[in-house]
Design an enzyme around this catalytic site. Structure first.
Site, PDB file in Angstrom:
ATOM      1  N   THR A 137       0.706   0.287  -3.056  1.00  0.00           N
ATOM      2  CA  THR A 137       0.386  -1.101  -2.716  1.00  0.00           C
ATOM      3  C   THR A 137       1.345  -1.672  -1.673  1.00  0.00           C
ATOM      4  OG1 THR A 137       0.460  -3.328  -3.665  1.00  0.00           O
ATOM      5  CG2 THR A 137       1.733  -1.668  -4.805  1.00  0.00           C
ATOM      6  N   ASP A 138       0.842  -2.629  -0.897  1.00  0.00           N
ATOM      7  CA  ASP A 138       1.715  -3.312   0.072  1.00  0.00           C
ATOM      8  C   ASP A 138       2.816  -4.109  -0.624  1.00  0.00           C
ATOM      9  OD1 ASP A 138       0.114  -5.356  -0.962  1.00  0.00           O
ATOM     10  OD2 ASP A 138      -0.637  -6.050   0.989  1.00  0.00           O
ATOM     11  N   GLU A 139       2.625  -4.387  -1.944  1.00  0.00           N
ATOM     12  CA  GLU A 139       3.621  -5.218  -2.653  1.00  0.00           C
ATOM     13  C   GLU A 139       4.989  -4.549  -2.728  1.00  0.00           C
ATOM     14  OE1 GLU A 139       2.480  -7.254  -6.149  1.00  0.00           O
ATOM     15  OE2 GLU A 139       0.466  -7.655  -5.430  1.00  0.00           O
TER      16      GLU A 139
END
Ligand code: NAD
Ligand code: DAU
Length: 350
Positions: A137-139
């Site tokens: 994820t980009d998180e």
């Protein structure tokens, strides 16, 4: 020639089930798909009812943390691609109870890595044609200010227990390449939307509540920005990375479609013809990341991937799907499908 076999973990969840449907409709019976899922609250076999009769699809109820079960699957199937979706995925839940995130997202991933390494290695390296894809994820990159994008070189700086557990798993997957030459890729994608998303996440939650005339909780000032991607575009990216990605590499995947949360909520309300009075500002999420935005130029230049579904088309399709599949939404929101698992599996793994 043997058909390539995909072991898809977490295939009863939102993105995993869309990926399996995408693969089986694209490649028909030229591939085999095994879906390993422990069926947590987020796993719903209804998501796969269109394809679960196919002879080249098989569901196995197991926990990725279960060493014996995972080893048994690798021993008895010639797995070519392990596409790893299984995770605890909801940030709010991770804030309430981080431990299960560490167990599934970190320890579960290590368990899969160990099984794949054991069964794929030869005396001198690894069998050819094998690939482990960590769906991330980009998180893991943290939060952006008003400007700039996450690239694959952006240092990891996760803030929530969820994103910290995903970043830990990513580093372990990378370490298996760096240490053993283990064939892997990591994909880091922005927010997905589309059919079969569990209604705890913003878009299906807003559709579900608006239909019932219930308040729509908007965290903080509603101006946090997410980069939305239609789930089928994500599935296509993962397939490309699995087959053509250079081993050892990370690929960002994003929609180039940044919107504030409040804009999303209003788009949905307008499309449903519901009143903006339902919008209810509530206390902000703890540690709430302000903005995510992905630079997806690497996957475009190396693998030719670009999003195909504009947000206008994707959100219309998504809203129509939830309206047409009201029964699915009701079951998911009420947890009724869990009663079926209790009857079917009695709470134990087969
Ligand atoms: P989801 O919560 O809808 O589905 C997760 C699935 O994993 C469920 O079917 C669940 O039963 C299964 N699972 C959970 N713990 C398990 C365990 N211990 N053993 C076996 N199965 C288990 O999640 P999603 O939104 O489909 O996300 C899938 C993956 O994609 C996750 O790894 C997530 O981090 C990543 N991702 C999600 C998004 C997004 O916007 N939803 C964006 C980028 C990356
Ligand atoms: O960026 C990728 C990530 O996107 C994935 O890794 C996660 O698995 C996925 O859950 C998603 O995380 P977010 O936290 O961005 O998604 P969520 O739908 O929970 O929230 C989107 C935004 O909307 C976020 O800024 C919080 C806000 N929000 C969310 C909910 C559920 C609200 O304002 N109200 C809500 O009720």
């Amino acid at each position: 020639m043997n058909k390539p076999t995909f072991l898809t973990t977490g295939g009863a969840g939102f993105i995993g089930s869309n990926f399996i449907r995408f693969m089986l409709s694209n490649y028909k019976d030229s591939i085999k798909v095994i879906n390993l899922d422990s069926l947590t609250y987020a796993g719903n076999l209804e998501n796969l009812s269109e394809i679960d009769h196919l002879p080249n699809y098989r569901f196995i109820k197991a926990d990725i943390c279960d060493e014996q079960a995972v080893d048994y699957i690798f021993l008895n199937n010639d797995i070519d691609f392990c596409v790893h979706f299984a995770a605890e995925s909801h940030v709010d839940r991770s804030i309430k109870d981080p431990s299960v995130f560490v167990k599934t997202n970190v320890l579960g991933t290590v368990n899969l890595l160990n099984a794949a390494k054991k069964h794929w290695q030869t005396g001198t390296g690894f069998k050819s044609g094998k690939k482990f894809v960590q769906v991330s994820t980009d998180e893991v990159y943290g939060s952006l200010g008003a400007e700039g994008y996450f690239t694959e070189k952006t240092p990891l700086a996760p803030h929530s227990p969820y994103s910290a557990s995903k970043a830990s798993a990513d580093m372990l997957v990378q370490s298996y390449f760096d240490t053993y030459g283990f064939p892997m890729n990591i994909t880091r994608c922005s927010n997905n939307y589309g059919p079969f998303q569990f209604p705890e996440k913003l878009i299906p939650l807003v559709i579900n509540n608006a239909r019932a005339g219930k308040p729509l909780p908007v965290y903080g000032d509603g101006k946090n920005v997410r980069d939305w991607l239609y789930v089928e575009d994500h599935a296509r990216a993962i397939d490309l990375v699995a087959r053509k990605g250079t081993p050892g590499e990370v690929y960002n995947v994003g929609g180039h479609n940044e919107l504030q949360n409040i804009e999303i909520v209003k788009i949905i309300l307008d499309s449903l013809g519901s009143s903006h009075d339902l919008i209810t500002y509530v206390e902000d999420r703890l540690g709430h990341d302000r903005r995510y935005a992905i630079d997806a130029s690497k996957i475009k230049s190396e693998l030719g991937w670009e999003p195909e579904t504009s947000f206008g088309v994707g959100i219309k399709r998504t809203i129509e799907w939830y309206l047409k599949n009201n029964g699915w939404l009701k079951n998911a929101a009420s947890g009724d499908y869990l009663k079926y698992y209790e009857r079917m599996y009695g709470g134990t793994n087969p």
